[in-house]
Motif scaffolding. Structure first.
Motif, PDB file in Angstrom:
ATOM      1  N   ASP A  24      20.875  -1.114  10.278  1.00 38.76           N
ATOM      2  CA  ASP A  24      20.183  -1.941   9.288  1.00 38.76           C
ATOM      3  C   ASP A  24      21.136  -2.798   8.461  1.00 38.76           C
ATOM      4  N   SER A  25      22.420  -2.861   8.848  1.00 38.12           N
ATOM      5  CA  SER A  25      23.367  -3.696   8.112  1.00 38.12           C
ATOM      6  C   SER A  25      22.929  -5.160   8.191  1.00 38.12           C
ATOM      7  N   ALA A 334      26.264  -9.131  -1.149  1.00 41.00           N
ATOM      8  CA  ALA A 334      25.844 -10.132  -2.126  1.00 41.00           C
ATOM      9  C   ALA A 334      26.625 -11.428  -1.959  1.00 41.00           C
ATOM     10  N   ILE A 335      27.937 -11.325  -1.729  1.00 40.01           N
ATOM     11  CA  ILE A 335      28.769 -12.518  -1.563  1.00 40.01           C
ATOM     12  C   ILE A 335      28.440 -13.223  -0.246  1.00 40.01           C
ATOM     13  N   THR A 336      28.234 -12.447   0.812  1.00 36.59           N
ATOM     14  CA  THR A 336      28.017 -13.023   2.138  1.00 36.59           C
ATOM     15  C   THR A 336      26.626 -13.614   2.290  1.00 36.59           C
ATOM     16  N   LYS A 337      25.634 -12.880   1.818  1.00 36.96           N
ATOM     17  CA  LYS A 337      24.244 -13.293   2.008  1.00 36.96           C
ATOM     18  C   LYS A 337      23.705 -14.131   0.853  1.00 36.96           C
ATOM     19  N   THR A 372      26.511  -9.261 -12.167  1.00 35.55           N
ATOM     20  CA  THR A 372      25.731  -9.777 -11.054  1.00 35.55           C
ATOM     21  C   THR A 372      26.697 -10.401 -10.060  1.00 35.55           C
ATOM     22  N   VAL A 373      26.525 -10.060  -8.787  1.00 35.38           N
ATOM     23  CA  VAL A 373      27.378 -10.597  -7.723  1.00 35.38           C
ATOM     24  C   VAL A 373      26.512 -11.449  -6.806  1.00 35.38           C
ATOM     25  N   ASP A 374      26.987 -12.653  -6.469  1.00 39.91           N
ATOM     26  CA  ASP A 374      26.286 -13.532  -5.531  1.00 39.91           C
ATOM     27  C   ASP A 374      27.303 -14.327  -4.732  1.00 39.91           C
ATOM     28  N   GLU A 375      26.850 -15.351  -4.022  1.00 39.35           N
ATOM     29  CA  GLU A 375      27.763 -16.107  -3.168  1.00 39.35           C
ATOM     30  C   GLU A 375      28.852 -16.830  -3.949  1.00 39.35           C
ATOM     31  N   ASN A 376      28.657 -16.986  -5.246  1.00 34.73           N
ATOM     32  CA  ASN A 376      29.657 -17.664  -6.078  1.00 34.73           C
ATOM     33  C   ASN A 376      30.619 -16.699  -6.756  1.00 34.73           C
ATOM     34  N   GLY A 377      30.461 -15.410  -6.487  1.00 36.53           N
ATOM     35  CA  GLY A 377      31.399 -14.452  -7.043  1.00 36.53           C
ATOM     36  C   GLY A 377      30.769 -13.436  -7.972  1.00 36.53           C
TER      37      GLY A 377
END
Length: 453
Positions: A24-25, A334-337, A372-377
């Motif tokens: 499920d990765s 979070a960073i990748t997706k 909070t972690v997202d594609e921007n860091g």
């Protein structure tokens, strides 16, 4: 995508591959480079991984190397999980302090200072090589003491290095379970340093449920931190402390318990791991079986000195889930997706959305707060001010950590003595000096502090 694990022969590395290879990765790490100074240990761990997860179609391609530059070349993510000096170093850290009637736990007090000074040269080398050959990589630091090591690595990598620990988010999840609420539905306030912080608020629909939790013996009984620190004490505080605060709140009692133990935690792990690596190296076909048995024993005895005798046979089920590998996986996802996720991380005090995250600490200080972690860091949340005795303890410990960093960067033995003598768990400058002298029997520390006598 490529992941490099520095400390790739470490015992807990298979847990990382378990997470990465699950069906499920939601993102794919195709290559994992294991880097370590011990080829034998890496070979054993590779055999464990293949024995446990070799049948999974999404198991990444695994390579092993003792060449740091080769390991880091082209990495997208780097896990720093190094243990300089091995378990022998940990035993020395513990025993030298205990011989002077001071707690020797490896991440708090003198043990943490010695561990940091021994580790910092290699951590800085890792940061510098990563910046050169993998400048866009995110470096996730597991290496303890995480606050000190992350703060040092930030001088090279800036915000692209993140310190992580699984205990803070684990505390939040245990509180949610006790309240029977979904962690996805809550907002929370947590603040402090690595292994020194407090969960101060847990809101659902703008209602803080933490007071309700603190007033219920039945609910608190599901949270190990509340059991080991005492229901009356967490009610006095009005918040839930990280489990490592046991060593500060029960300094006398924890020291007495440790002194009565036949072995320190380091001595237990040294014997356990030596046996595991020897047996697994001699019988590669049994490596996975041996690892699982050793892992179960290791987890069941974690921080045993903090628990009553009746709980020492094993940790309750609510304390065994998740782990640092899950936190790291969530960061990478979070960073990748680009799907925002909230977690508790070690970040720079000046990284907040407006001003210092913890006023009163230096701008360079690494603190532990929700992010909070997202594609921007990584985006730290503003937290309520830390006040009173809790701020005093955090400020004192952080100043000790920064004095250790000064001792390292300036090769100053007096700064190291000053740091040890100033720590809340050390009650004598004479004892601090004897402890430092004991640590300096390690040639690695002599090299680090070889300047000023």
């Amino acid at each position: 995508m490529k992941l490099t694990i520095a400390g790739g022969g470490g015992f807990r590395v298979p847990q990382v591959l378990d997470v990465l290879s699950r069906p499920d990765s939601v993102f794919q790490i195709t290559d994992v480079a294991l880097y370590d100074v011990s080829t034998m240990r890496m070979n054993v761990i590779e055999n464990v991984i293949r024995g446990l997860y070799g049948g999974r179609p999404d198991l990444p391609r695994i390579t092993t190397t003792t060449d740091l530059r080769e390991a880091l070349e082209g990495a997208d993510f780097v896990f720093s999980a190094i243990r300089v000096g091995g378990t022998e170093g940990r035993v020395r850290d513990e025993r030298v302090a205990l011989s002077n009637h001071v707690i020797g736990q490896e991440t708090v007090g003198p043990g943490g200072a010695s561990y940091a000074l021994r580790t910092l040269p290699e951590a800085m080398k890792l940061a510098e090589v990563a910046k050169e050959v993998a400048p866009n990589a995110w470096v996730i630091n597991f290496t303890n003491p995480a606050g000190i090591i992350t703060q040092a690595m930030r001088t090279v990598l800036g915000r692209r290095v993140i310190g992580i620990c699984d205990t803070p988010i684990g505390l939040m999840r245990k509180a949610c379970a006790a309240l029977e609420v979904d962690p996805a539905d809550v907002t929370f306030d947590y603040v402090g340093l690595n292994h020194l912080g407090w969960l101060r608020e847990l809101k659902v629909d703008d209602k803080d449920l933490l007071p309700e939790l603190l007033q219920s013996d039945e609910r608190l009984d599901h949270i190990e931190e509340a059991r080991i620190l005492g229901f009356d004490w967490v009610r006095t505080l009005g918040m839930l402390p990280n489990e490592y605060l046991f060593y500060y709140y029960y300094q006398r009692e924890s020291l007495a318990r440790i002194l009565t133990e036949e072995k320190t935690r380091g001595e237990f792990l040294k014997e356990q791991q030596a046996k595991f690596y020897e047996e697994a190296s001699a019988a590669p076909e049994r490596a996975a079986e041996l690892w699982e048995a050793t892992h179960n024993e290791r987890e069941a005895t974690y921080m045993a000195e903090s628990r009553p005798e009746e709980e020492r046979a094993g940790r309750r089920s609510e304390d065994l889930g998740g782990g640092y590998q899950e936190v790291a996986f969530n960061i990478m996802k979070a960073i990748t997706k680009g799907e925002p996720a909230t977690m508790i991380l070690n970040v720079g005090n000046s990284d907040g959305p407006s001003g210092l995250l913890v006023p009163g600490l230096s701008a360079d200080a690494v603190v532990e707060v929700p992010c909070t972690v997202d594609e921007n860091g990584v985006h730290p949340h503003s937290v309520a001010p830390l006040t009173g005795p809790e701020f005093g303890l955090v400020a004192t410990v952080k100043s000790v950590e920064e004095e250790i960093l000064r001792a390292f960067f300036e090769a100053d033995r007096d700064a190291a003595w000053h740091a040890l003598a100033s720590h809340p768990l050390v009650d004598s400058i004479a004892a601090a000096k004897k402890i430092l002298e004991g640590y300096l029997e390690d040639t690695r520390l002599q090299a680090v502090l070889g300047g000023k006598e």
